[in-house]
Design an enzyme around this catalytic site. Structure first.
Site, mmCIF file in Angstrom:
data_model
loop_
_atom_site.group_PDB
_atom_site.id
_atom_site.type_symbol
_atom_site.label_atom_id
_atom_site.label_comp_id
_atom_site.label_asym_id
_atom_site.label_seq_id
_atom_site.Cartn_x
_atom_site.Cartn_y
_atom_site.Cartn_z
ATOM 1 N N ARG A 28 -59.787 37.489 -18.258
ATOM 2 C CA ARG A 28 -59.179 36.503 -19.162
ATOM 3 C C ARG A 28 -60.092 36.141 -20.326
ATOM 4 N NH1 ARG A 28 -55.097 32.985 -16.618
ATOM 5 N NH2 ARG A 28 -53.920 34.432 -15.365
ATOM 6 N N ARG A 32 -57.422 30.576 -23.700
ATOM 7 C CA ARG A 32 -57.398 29.200 -24.204
ATOM 8 C C ARG A 32 -58.757 28.557 -24.440
ATOM 9 N NH1 ARG A 32 -53.302 27.663 -19.623
ATOM 10 N NH2 ARG A 32 -54.633 29.284 -18.751
ATOM 11 N N ARG A 41 -51.819 30.042 -30.704
ATOM 12 C CA ARG A 41 -50.867 29.544 -29.693
ATOM 13 C C ARG A 41 -50.057 28.365 -30.202
ATOM 14 N NH1 ARG A 41 -48.189 28.745 -26.300
ATOM 15 N NH2 ARG A 41 -48.876 28.371 -24.167
ATOM 16 N N ASP A 77 -49.959 40.527 -19.785
ATOM 17 C CA ASP A 77 -49.929 39.798 -18.518
ATOM 18 C C ASP A 77 -49.435 40.740 -17.431
ATOM 19 O OD1 ASP A 77 -50.212 36.760 -17.653
ATOM 20 O OD2 ASP A 77 -48.692 37.721 -16.409
ATOM 21 N N TYR A 154 -44.956 37.419 -6.650
ATOM 22 C CA TYR A 154 -44.327 36.611 -7.711
ATOM 23 C C TYR A 154 -42.807 36.761 -7.694
ATOM 24 C CZ TYR A 154 -48.596 35.068 -9.984
ATOM 25 O OH TYR A 154 -49.776 34.446 -10.246
HETATM 26 O O1 CP3 Z 1 -58.160 39.355 -19.040
HETATM 27 C C1 CP3 Z 1 -57.654 39.242 -20.162
HETATM 28 O O2 CP3 Z 1 -58.178 38.609 -21.104
HETATM 29 C C2 CP3 Z 1 -56.350 39.965 -20.450
HETATM 30 C C3 CP3 Z 1 -55.211 39.139 -20.400
HETATM 31 C C4 CP3 Z 1 -54.648 38.691 -19.076
HETATM 32 C C5 CP3 Z 1 -53.835 37.522 -18.962
HETATM 33 N N1 CP3 Z 1 -53.360 37.451 -17.697
HETATM 34 C C6 CP3 Z 1 -53.579 36.589 -20.055
HETATM 35 C C7 CP3 Z 1 -52.994 35.276 -19.768
HETATM 36 C C8 CP3 Z 1 -54.701 39.266 -17.813
HETATM 37 C C9 CP3 Z 1 -55.475 40.481 -17.345
HETATM 38 C C10 CP3 Z 1 -53.865 38.496 -16.964
HETATM 39 C C11 CP3 Z 1 -53.626 38.849 -15.557
HETATM 40 C C12 CP3 Z 1 -52.835 37.947 -14.732
HETATM 41 N N2 CP3 Z 1 -51.742 37.217 -15.078
HETATM 42 C C13 CP3 Z 1 -53.031 37.785 -13.347
HETATM 43 C C14 CP3 Z 1 -54.052 38.506 -12.540
HETATM 44 C C15 CP3 Z 1 -55.387 37.915 -12.721
HETATM 45 C C16 CP3 Z 1 -55.520 36.586 -12.117
HETATM 46 O O3 CP3 Z 1 -55.782 35.635 -12.867
HETATM 47 O O4 CP3 Z 1 -55.401 36.517 -10.898
HETATM 48 C C17 CP3 Z 1 -52.082 36.876 -12.885
HETATM 49 C C18 CP3 Z 1 -51.931 36.370 -11.469
HETATM 50 C C19 CP3 Z 1 -51.252 36.533 -13.987
HETATM 51 C C20 CP3 Z 1 -50.057 35.653 -13.982
HETATM 52 C C21 CP3 Z 1 -50.252 34.497 -14.867
HETATM 53 N N3 CP3 Z 1 -50.294 34.556 -16.245
HETATM 54 C C22 CP3 Z 1 -50.390 33.156 -14.485
HETATM 55 C C23 CP3 Z 1 -50.412 32.663 -13.058
HETATM 56 C C24 CP3 Z 1 -50.503 32.408 -15.663
HETATM 57 C C25 CP3 Z 1 -50.536 30.924 -15.799
HETATM 58 C C26 CP3 Z 1 -51.798 30.346 -15.308
HETATM 59 C C27 CP3 Z 1 -52.585 29.854 -16.454
HETATM 60 O O5 CP3 Z 1 -53.784 30.176 -16.486
HETATM 61 O O6 CP3 Z 1 -52.013 29.130 -17.267
HETATM 62 C C28 CP3 Z 1 -50.493 33.308 -16.746
HETATM 63 C C29 CP3 Z 1 -50.617 32.954 -18.175
HETATM 64 C C30 CP3 Z 1 -51.681 33.646 -18.968
HETATM 65 N N4 CP3 Z 1 -52.012 34.975 -18.857
HETATM 66 C C31 CP3 Z 1 -52.448 33.067 -20.006
HETATM 67 C C32 CP3 Z 1 -53.266 34.082 -20.524
HETATM 68 C C33 CP3 Z 1 -54.223 33.989 -21.668
HETATM 69 C C34 CP3 Z 1 -52.324 31.640 -20.508
HETATM 70 C C35 CP3 Z 1 -51.173 31.592 -21.427
HETATM 71 C C36 CP3 Z 1 -51.211 30.430 -22.374
HETATM 72 O O7 CP3 Z 1 -50.652 29.369 -22.040
HETATM 73 O O8 CP3 Z 1 -51.733 30.582 -23.485
#
Ligand code: CP3
Length: 348
Positions: A28, A32, A41, A77, A154
């Site tokens: 990630r 943010r 965003r 994602d 999910y």
């Molecule tokens: O690593 C990176 O920078 C690449 C981008 C990336 C995102 N999500 C961006 C993201 C990657 C590799 C993921 C993987 C992801 N997404 C996983 C596996 C890794 C992990 O964290 O276990 C999972 C379970 C998800 C599903 C997901 N996406 C969730 C549960 C959430 C919400 C939780 C949160 O942190 O708000 C997201 C949203 C998400 N994915 C954001 C980002 C930057 C936040 C979005 C925002 O509001 O701007």
């Protein structure tokens, strides 16, 4: 081309070849905690940014421009391939993903579509091509997907879950449906990851973030065949990082499922995990993301502890144990990257 690829510390470490310093990237790393991300965003939703190739490319590059990271990871994602499969979801404010019609049985699973990623997810493939061009060979680009279990969870739970009761109940009580579901997800993932390779990613990470909720026996019975099918189906063109959290009892089985690198979280000692794996894979991890919220003195202590425990053995990729937290200070990220790079080089 081969020669060049072999010069990147990150890709060398994936293959357990020696490097001048320990390479580092952060799960990630685009997100943010960066003001550049928050500014975009304000104008676009998260999914709008994922689906717009120029924006996704721009966000991918934000942390690369700011920090000395050794790899970029494409901004997307793990849920992105689910929509064309026919599973609708949205990101509700402050809640994470919410699915409108969670899968309940064979009837729902039979409706799932096997997708054509290059057509139906062309925005991602385009984003990969733009990033490769803009990086101009500076660092390699990682592609990714969720692993079959984490994606199934999910789709069945309808969002994040604490105990995975619905997912495990379907797995235990309706084996035919479980097998059709996992088979379909695996087929989609093979196509999806191969398409990312064709578009230009130089490594892959498979996120099985939530599989640690299972016993080793259940992992072996219900998950391993599918994760293995995906990893074997994708082939050996680029190195693959197989990541999970809470996976200390699953390490051998994850290695059996496949991957050139095993990614571990902070709940285990990384040196012990690697020794347990008998060093025949590379290892990635494993700073607790909460440590990055602490003082630079504490960060340094933990970085040194991890690097000393691994002892400079070729094949360690430094990372957090899970994704970076939104309230992390960018200055701490910059300091972390420098510490990891400097510490090894001053030793060697
Ligand atoms: O690593 C990176 O920078 C690449 C981008 C990336 C995102 N999500 C961006 C993201 C990657 C590799 C993921 C993987 C992801 N997404 C996983 C596996 C890794 C992990 O964290 O276990 C999972 C379970 C998800 C599903 C997901 N996406 C969730 C549960 C959430 C919400 C939780 C949160 O942190 O708000 C997201 C949203 C998400 N994915 C954001 C980002 C930057 C936040 C979005 C925002 O509001 O701007």
């Amino acid at each position: 081309m081969k020669q060049r690829e072999n010069q990147y510390p990150f890709l060398r470490a994936c293959r357990r070849q020696p490097t001048d310093y320990t390479p580092i990237w952060l799960m990630r790393q685009a997100g943010r905690y960066m003001k550049e991300y928050r500014a975009l965003r304000k104008k676009y939703s998260f999914l709008e940014m994922c689906k717009n190739p120029e924006l996704a490319a721009q966000v991918t590059l934000q942390p690369i421009e700011k920090f000395n990271l050794d790899a970029a990871i494409i901004f997307s994602d793990i849920l992105i391939p689910l929509e064309p499969m026919g599973v609708e979801f949205e990101f509700a404010k402050g809640e994470g993903p919410v699915f409108h019609h969670p899968l309940r049985g064979m009837k729902d699973v039979e409706k799932l579509r096997i997708i054509e990623p290059e057509e139906e997810l062309s925005f991602l493939m385009e984003a990969i091509q733009i990033v490769r061009k803009e990086l101009e060979g500076k660092v390699p680009l990682i592609g990714f997907s969720g692993a079959p279990f984490t994606l199934a969870s999910y789709m069945i739970e309808g969002g994040h879950s604490k105990n995975y009761i619905l997912t495990k109940s379907l797995m235990y009580q309706d084996r035919p449906t479980w097998d059709v579901l996992m088979g379909k997800i695996s087929e989609v993932l093979i196509r999806y990851l191969k398409a990312q390779i064709r578009s230009g990613v130089q490594a892959l990470q498979l996120f099985d973030s939530w599989v640690g909720c299972l016993s080793p026996r259940d992992y072996e019975e219900y998950i391993l065949p599918y994760s293995q099918k995906v990893i074997q189906g994708v082939g050996k063109k680029v190195p693959l990082i197989h990541f999970a959290t809470s996976s200390s009892t699953l390490l051998d089985l994850m290695r059996e499922a496949g991957g050139d690198v095993i990614g571990v979280d902070w709940r285990m000692n990384i040196a012990e995990a690697w020794a347990h794996l008998r060093y025949d894979v590379a290892i990635q991890g494993n700073l607790d993301p909460v440590i990055l919220l602490a003082s630079s003195g504490l960060i340094e202590k933990e970085v040194k502890r991890i690097l000393n425990s691994v002892g400079g053995r070729p094949g360690h990729i430094f990372n957090l144990g899970h994704g970076i937290l939104p309230n992390t200070l960018p200055d701490h990220v910059a300091a972390l990257v420098e510490m990891v790079h400097q510490y090894r080089s001053s030793k060697g």
